[in-house]
Design an enzyme around this catalytic site. Structure first.
Site, PDB file in Angstrom:
ATOM      1  N   ARG A  18      10.083  55.011  45.690  1.00  0.00           N
ATOM      2  CA  ARG A  18       9.112  54.518  44.702  1.00  0.00           C
ATOM      3  C   ARG A  18       8.304  53.331  45.221  1.00  0.00           C
ATOM      4  O   ARG A  18       7.260  52.995  44.651  1.00  0.00           O
ATOM      5  CB  ARG A  18       9.837  54.131  43.415  1.00  0.00           C
ATOM      6  CG  ARG A  18      10.348  55.330  42.618  1.00  0.00           C
ATOM      7  CD  ARG A  18      11.243  54.890  41.484  1.00  0.00           C
ATOM      8  NE  ARG A  18      10.599  53.924  40.610  1.00  0.00           N
ATOM      9  CZ  ARG A  18      11.241  53.146  39.733  1.00  0.00           C
ATOM     10  NH1 ARG A  18      12.565  53.238  39.634  1.00  0.00           N
ATOM     11  NH2 ARG A  18      10.582  52.293  38.980  1.00  0.00           N
ATOM     12  N   ASP A 108      18.694  45.087  46.896  1.00  0.00           N
ATOM     13  CA  ASP A 108      17.395  45.064  46.204  1.00  0.00           C
ATOM     14  C   ASP A 108      17.447  44.220  44.937  1.00  0.00           C
ATOM     15  O   ASP A 108      16.662  44.422  44.018  1.00  0.00           O
ATOM     16  CB  ASP A 108      16.930  46.481  45.889  1.00  0.00           C
ATOM     17  CG  ASP A 108      17.905  47.252  45.005  1.00  0.00           C
ATOM     18  OD1 ASP A 108      18.956  46.687  44.645  1.00  0.00           O
ATOM     19  OD2 ASP A 108      17.613  48.426  44.674  1.00  0.00           O
ATOM     20  N   TYR A 348      -9.528  22.980  66.498  1.00  0.00           N
ATOM     21  CA  TYR A 348      -8.325  23.755  66.795  1.00  0.00           C
ATOM     22  C   TYR A 348      -7.491  22.984  67.800  1.00  0.00           C
ATOM     23  O   TYR A 348      -7.945  22.701  68.915  1.00  0.00           O
ATOM     24  CB  TYR A 348      -8.652  25.137  67.363  1.00  0.00           C
ATOM     25  CG  TYR A 348      -7.400  25.811  67.891  1.00  0.00           C
ATOM     26  CD1 TYR A 348      -6.391  26.199  67.012  1.00  0.00           C
ATOM     27  CD2 TYR A 348      -7.211  26.016  69.256  1.00  0.00           C
ATOM     28  CE1 TYR A 348      -5.228  26.779  67.480  1.00  0.00           C
ATOM     29  CE2 TYR A 348      -6.056  26.601  69.735  1.00  0.00           C
ATOM     30  CZ  TYR A 348      -5.060  26.973  68.849  1.00  0.00           C
ATOM     31  OH  TYR A 348      -3.901  27.534  69.310  1.00  0.00           O
TER      32      TYR A 348
END
Length: 447
Positions: A18, A108, A348
């Site tokens: 699912r 889960d 940077y």
């Protein structure tokens, strides 16, 4: 009272169809950490001396993930999948010789914490974790007789009176190892799916005279994730709890609902986090720091009095000292910036160090990668890097040194020196006017 040894069996063999994702269900992240890792964290928090994760043959990535964290001995394979009871039996070999209590949890269920699970170890026999459901729907009902768990009744088999019960089964169950496996050996599969269900051990235990009981956790804590919408709901719950914890600890967040945190984000009391800030894993922010809006911080350390953003990005290895300022559209990666150093905008900084009180001008780039290897740039204390400088690593800018704006610096600059790495400007009077006139005439002729 002596605490019996503890072990955990984490069921993670579901296919997760699912989720509709190539990533195995239990490896989907909540708070920047795989759901399975949250379950392992809970087991470790319980002091479990053995942890076994039951995986499916269809998802070798899950087994590899467990092996990296816990070792190959922590993996048990359920093949073929024949229900939750069958999955727990798949872990028996890995727990050979274990004499203590075993808790069965799920890979889960990412929000279940050790303190939610711990009460299952307070008694003998079989104990399950239940919850009071706002909408019981299809959950199995816990039928209680006083403090005794009389039965777990599946919704499709429940009577109208049983369906009115709001105490539901989370699926988490604990029992002494010998009792658990002995009961599972007696579980049958005479049901519509032909599977062996873990919940059947409750009735078997009661029939054999063993204590059966239920303890309760919050409904949110036992929430399972089977689809992307549920994953999003679990993430929202995780974020809500983490934000509330930080606010209670003294972190100021004017719009906490816009701040996203990772499972291990550390923010000290008195820090300020403005709206729309994202913390990836490994961020540590000291009290008194300020993180301004739309910044992204991951794997970085920010000291007290430092200010980050808005629109700044700190990547792993960024280490900002006290009173450091990293401003808008500045990216810092694997660079330590000492007290009072500043990179206010559009720069940077990758792989190196910036000394105390140094100033990094707008548009500065640490050119750290040659296509094969990374190299370091060292900027000494009190140095001034002019705007739009490119510092080609490996290179060192000395203490109190300067680079002229627009310079490309390829060699070390001594302390106190000025380095210019640009062509000398040449001015040709009238050239632009003549060029533009010629181009306009040519365009007109074509028209």
């Amino acid at each position: 009272m002596t605490t019996r040894p503890r072990a955990a069996i984490i069921l993670a063999a579901g296919q997760g169809t699912r989720m509709k994702s190539p990533l195995p269900k239990v490896l989907h992240p909540v708070g920047g950490r795989a759901m399975l890792d949250h379950a392992i964290d809970a087991a470790e928090g319980l002091g479990c001396e053995r942890i076994v994760v039951v995986v499916g043959a269809h998802s070798p990535e899950v087994g590899a993930h467990v092996t990296r964290r816990l070792g190959a001995g922590a993996v048990a394979v359920q093949d073929p999948p024949l229900g939750t009871g069958h999955a727990v039996l798949a872990a028996r070999k890995a727990l050979h010789g274990f004499d203590g209590d075993v808790v069965v949890t799920y890979g889960d269920v990412p929000l279940l914490r050790a303190n939610d699970i711990a009460p299952v170890f307070a008694g003998n026999g079989v104990t399950v974790i239940g919850f009071e459901a706002c909408d019981p729907a299809a959950y199995g009902r816990l039928i209680l007789e006083g403090e005794t768990l009389a039965a777990i009744v599946e919704a499709k088999e429940a009577s109208p009176d049983q369906l009115a019960v709001t105490a539901c089964n989370s699926g988490v169950l604990a029992a002494p190892a010998d009792l658990l496996f002995g009961l599972l050996d007696r579980v049958g599969n005479a049901n519509a799916k032909g599977e062996y269900y873990l919940t059947d051990v409750v009735a078997l235990a009661r029939d054999a005279g063993h204590p059966t009981r239920a303890v309760f956790a919050g409904e949110d804590a036992v929430m399972g994730v089977n689809a992307q919408a549920e994953l999003a709901a679990a993430e929202a719950l995780f974020q809500k709890v983490r934000r509330e914890d930080l606010l209670a600890a003294g972190v100021r967040m004017p719009a906490p609902e816009t701040v996203y945190l990772s499972w291990d984000t550390e923010i000290g009391p008195g820090a300020v986090v403005e709206p729309y800030v994202m913390f990836g894993p490994g961020a540590r922010i000291a009290g008194g720091a300020r993180i301004r809006s739309f910044s992204h911080i991951e794997g970085a350390v920010v000291a007290a009095g430092a200010e980050v953003g808005p629109y700044a990005r700190l990547r792993p290895g960024a280490d900002l000292g006290p009173e450091v300022k990293v401003g808008n559209f500045v990216e810092v990666k694997n660079v330590a910036m000492a007290r009072g150093a500043k990179a206010n905008h559009l720069a940077y900084l990758g792989d190196g160090a910036v000394g105390e009180g140094s100033n990094i001008g707008a548009g500065t780039i640490f050119c750290n990668y040659d296509g094969f290897n990374k190299h370091r740039t060292e900027v000494g204390p009190g140095a001034f890097i002019g705007s739009n400088s490119a510092l080609v690593a490996p290179v060192r800018i000395g203490a109190g040194a300067m680079t002229g704006s627009g310079s490309v610096i390829t060699e070390d600059v001594p302390d106190g020196a000025l380095a210019l790495g640009r062509a000398r400007q040449e001015v040709r009077p009238g050239w632009a006017e003549r060029f533009m006139s010629a181009m306009r005439a040519r365009k007109a002729a074509k028209g």
